[in-house]
Design an enzyme around this catalytic site. Sequence first.
Site, PDB file in Angstrom:
ATOM      1  N   GLY A  96       1.750  33.389  19.362  1.00 45.91           N
ATOM      2  CA  GLY A  96       2.302  34.178  18.275  1.00 45.91           C
ATOM      3  C   GLY A  96       2.211  33.428  16.946  1.00 45.91           C
ATOM      4  N   SER A 192      -3.798  30.779  22.609  1.00 43.93           N
ATOM      5  CA  SER A 192      -3.568  31.096  21.211  1.00 43.93           C
ATOM      6  C   SER A 192      -2.577  30.123  20.570  1.00 43.93           C
ATOM      7  CB  SER A 192      -3.098  32.549  21.079  1.00 43.93           C
ATOM      8  OG  SER A 192      -3.229  32.984  19.759  1.00 43.93           O
ATOM      9  N   TYR A 193      -1.431  30.604  20.052  1.00 48.97           N
ATOM     10  CA  TYR A 193      -0.482  29.677  19.429  1.00 48.97           C
ATOM     11  C   TYR A 193       0.173  28.761  20.453  1.00 48.97           C
ATOM     12  CZ  TYR A 193       2.562  27.874  15.788  1.00 48.97           C
ATOM     13  OH  TYR A 193       3.174  27.043  14.880  1.00 48.97           O
ATOM     14  N   ASP A 392     -14.307  36.040  20.935  1.00 45.89           N
ATOM     15  CA  ASP A 392     -13.078  36.077  20.142  1.00 45.89           C
ATOM     16  C   ASP A 392     -13.389  35.632  18.721  1.00 45.89           C
ATOM     17  OD1 ASP A 392     -10.470  35.919  19.172  1.00 45.89           O
ATOM     18  OD2 ASP A 392     -10.093  33.963  20.100  1.00 45.89           O
ATOM     19  N   HIS A 444     -10.224  36.912  23.305  1.00 44.84           N
ATOM     20  CA  HIS A 444      -9.102  36.005  23.062  1.00 44.84           C
ATOM     21  C   HIS A 444      -8.254  35.798  24.314  1.00 44.84           C
ATOM     22  CE1 HIS A 444      -6.393  33.926  20.310  1.00 44.84           C
ATOM     23  NE2 HIS A 444      -5.373  34.607  20.794  1.00 44.84           N
TER      24      HIS A 444
END
Length: 476
Positions: A96, A192-193, A392, A444
């Site tokens: 996020g 991701s984050y 991605d 992703h």
Amino acid sequence: MENTPPPQSLRLPPRLLLFFLFFLFYSTRATGELPSEVQEKSRVLFLPGQNFNVSFFHYSGYVTVDKESGRALFYWFFEAAEDPVSKPLVLWLNGGPGCSSIAYGLAEELGPFHVTADGKGLYFNEYSWNQEANILFLDSPVGVGYSYSNNSEDVLNNGDARTAKDSLVFLKKWFKLYPQYKGRNFHLTGESYAGHYVPQLAQEIVRHHKLTGDTSINLKGYMVGNALTDDFNDHYGVFQFMWVAGLISDETYNALNVLCDYQSFVHDSSECEKILDLASKEMGNIDPYSIFTPSCTSSASFSRNKLLKRMRMGKMSEKYDPCTEKHSTVYFNLPEVQKALHVNPAVAPTKWETCSDTVNENWKDSAVSILPIYKELIDYGLRIWVFSGDTDAVIPLTSTRYNVDALNLTTVTPWHAWYDDGQVGGWTQVYEGLTLVTVRGAGHEVPLHRPKLALVLFKQFLSGSPMPTISEHESS
């Protein structure tokens, strides 16, 4: 018959008996219950819309990580499908910042239960990672998914540092509730984050171990995918990928490199936001998280959203459904689902969301680079794998390769293709202290777009074995 004392070998020494009584008191004083009783109450006995049986147990509930403010994190834990006693324990985190691991990792990627298209039922994921391990999904930090705080200010004051510390507290308390997993081989994974969350939590665990000697969290390594890692390299790589893929013009590519410097990927500037808006318009209504698959036509086009915000949100099938996020939103808002998952009605969100804008937009601290943590943990001897779906455009393969190159590691096994069922699954290179793996045709969310290949990757990571070659496949 004359009573006789038990043999000396069966008597507990006074100090050991005292320690045992202290441990029993300490482990039960929070709830007044034994860990086994807590586990039984946390078992998920049924789920609405589940019309199939499974052979494994799963559990959900809360762990309070800060008693004073009432910060509590929600988890959902799945035992391995077969022989869980012999299998490692794995924690999965989504990014996020502000996105739910239940919404993404569990319900549409690597969990055993995925949500049907109407949002009211479930279907079984044959490529679930709990085939290979016991999997723990955590909604972190507070304000994400069902995780909450009694202090409303907490949701406005999340950041990298507190998230890592709260996650460590969560683990320490979770192991007290599930003591059968203490000392079990333990791995961290995420995407991701979580490229921040996972290494930062690994660092917290390692430093806690060094400081206290506590071995209950037996961390062996971590693996992250399409991971936000270093602001400069992530920027440079993403702009290069968009240009090479033909998504943006030469002029926009040049402007991005000038205006979106290393301070402005997560640490944004107004000039960078403007040129990102232009890049988003040039890209058109495609899904930047998976550039070659259809976008969800029922949602607003990506060209009308700020690409910068989408980059920061870190959210997102062989048979790809671009609207999976919408299905989860319906399902996890159902009162009967929340009841089955032991969600406390008093603290349940008014509306459950896959990602929290409140958490994301009020994020307090975000490291410019995670690469120093990599160097520290490589020296410590952890098994570290980095993987990347190659379609991605948000945190693309080019960014990942620049980050790996920046570590200046010695190559052990040069770049080569790996295989599954006789087909190239991607490419890989092994370094001293780190393994890089790409997944061909994945976006992703690698386990969403290429679930079978993702399971092969996960299995190899857990075993510490190289990705399979064509000769290995043919011999099997």
